[in-house]
Design a protein around this motif. Structure first.
Motif, PDB file in Angstrom:
ATOM      1  N   VAL A 187      63.702  55.295  19.535  1.00 35.55           N
ATOM      2  CA  VAL A 187      64.109  56.696  19.345  1.00 35.55           C
ATOM      3  C   VAL A 187      65.044  56.769  18.137  1.00 35.55           C
ATOM      4  O   VAL A 187      66.120  56.168  18.157  1.00 35.55           O
ATOM      5  CB  VAL A 187      64.828  57.241  20.604  1.00 35.55           C
ATOM      6  CG1 VAL A 187      65.255  58.677  20.395  1.00 35.55           C
ATOM      7  CG2 VAL A 187      63.957  57.081  21.841  1.00 35.55           C
ATOM      8  N   LEU A 198      67.846  58.364  15.715  1.00 32.57           N
ATOM      9  CA  LEU A 198      68.993  59.259  15.866  1.00 32.57           C
ATOM     10  C   LEU A 198      69.442  59.738  14.491  1.00 32.57           C
ATOM     11  O   LEU A 198      69.480  58.952  13.534  1.00 32.57           O
ATOM     12  CB  LEU A 198      70.151  58.541  16.564  1.00 32.57           C
ATOM     13  CG  LEU A 198      69.872  57.977  17.953  1.00 32.57           C
ATOM     14  CD1 LEU A 198      71.099  57.228  18.477  1.00 32.57           C
ATOM     15  CD2 LEU A 198      69.435  59.065  18.920  1.00 32.57           C
ATOM     16  N   GLU A 232      68.810  63.406  18.447  1.00 38.69           N
ATOM     17  CA  GLU A 232      67.570  62.696  18.144  1.00 38.69           C
ATOM     18  C   GLU A 232      66.952  63.308  16.892  1.00 38.69           C
ATOM     19  O   GLU A 232      66.972  64.527  16.720  1.00 38.69           O
ATOM     20  CB  GLU A 232      66.603  62.809  19.319  1.00 38.69           C
ATOM     21  CG  GLU A 232      65.277  62.121  19.080  1.00 38.69           C
ATOM     22  CD  GLU A 232      64.334  62.187  20.266  1.00 38.69           C
ATOM     23  OE1 GLU A 232      63.171  61.805  20.098  1.00 38.69           O
ATOM     24  OE2 GLU A 232      64.758  62.628  21.355  1.00 38.69           O
ATOM     25  N   THR A 259      63.893  64.350  15.766  1.00 32.55           N
ATOM     26  CA  THR A 259      62.613  64.602  16.428  1.00 32.55           C
ATOM     27  C   THR A 259      61.448  64.784  15.468  1.00 32.55           C
ATOM     28  O   THR A 259      60.291  64.667  15.881  1.00 32.55           O
ATOM     29  CB  THR A 259      62.706  65.845  17.332  1.00 32.55           C
ATOM     30  OG1 THR A 259      63.112  66.968  16.540  1.00 32.55           O
ATOM     31  CG2 THR A 259      63.707  65.622  18.463  1.00 32.55           C
ATOM     32  N   ARG A 283      59.428  59.612  18.138  1.00 28.70           N
ATOM     33  CA  ARG A 283      59.588  58.341  18.850  1.00 28.70           C
ATOM     34  C   ARG A 283      58.367  57.460  18.631  1.00 28.70           C
ATOM     35  O   ARG A 283      57.277  57.948  18.380  1.00 28.70           O
ATOM     36  CB  ARG A 283      59.738  58.591  20.351  1.00 28.70           C
ATOM     37  CG  ARG A 283      60.915  59.454  20.692  1.00 28.70           C
ATOM     38  CD  ARG A 283      60.951  59.803  22.153  1.00 28.70           C
ATOM     39  NE  ARG A 283      62.063  60.712  22.423  1.00 28.70           N
ATOM     40  CZ  ARG A 283      62.414  61.122  23.611  1.00 28.70           C
ATOM     41  NH1 ARG A 283      61.746  60.722  24.678  1.00 28.70           N
ATOM     42  NH2 ARG A 283      63.433  61.949  23.758  1.00 28.70           N
TER      43      ARG A 283
END
Length: 149
Positions: A29, A31, A58, A60, A64
């Motif tokens: 993930v 950041l 996060e 986005t 991920r």
């Protein structure tokens, strides 16, 4: 690249990485660099939902990535266990700069929530997604634990 192991994962990383469940995985993930909390604050977070509940966000847009090629190696000679995975590539990433990536254990990749993801390790990264392909070269062992007893 600075690395921390989240307190909730101490002693559990190898066990979780080796689980053979059909829908579980290790997930990377990204950041955002802006607002990224300190290691001292982050290491006390117990879920990914907790990680992103403060000022840490996060990233986005790049998204991920499920880690592939995860291998847990027991090294009896050096009295340690290590975990490795193949490198991660984004083909045309954009969005806000990334300041770190967190590797989480996801017990249910088909329907879990961020409250189900267990943060295992955090790795500092300075990357501004600019539309060009980017490959994150994971260290040979992104996690290693040894016994000193």
């Amino acid at each position: 690249m600075a690395t921390i192991v989240f307190n909730t994962a101490l002693g559990r990383v190898a066990s979780l990485a080796a689980l053979p469940a059909a829908n579980d995985a290790l997930v990377l993930v990204p950041l955002e660099a802006s607002g990224l909390e300190t290691d001292a604050v982050l290491r006390d977070k117990d879920t990914l939902a907790d990680v992103v509940a403060g000022s840490t966000n996060e990233q986005t847009i790049v998204g991920r990535k499920v880690l592939a090629g995860v291998a847990v190696t027991v090294d009896d000679t050096n009295d340690r266990v290590s975990i490795s995975a193949t490198n991660v590539t984004w083909s045309s990433p954009t969005g806000n700069p990334v300041g770190a990536v967190v590797i989480c254990y996801d017990p249910d990749t088909t329907g879990g929530t961020d409250a189900d993801l267990i943060p295992l390790t955090k790795h500092d990264l300075s990357w501004t997604p600019d539309g060009n392909a980017f490959t994150l070269t994971l260290p040979g062992d992104f996690y290693r634990a040894s016994s000193t007893a």
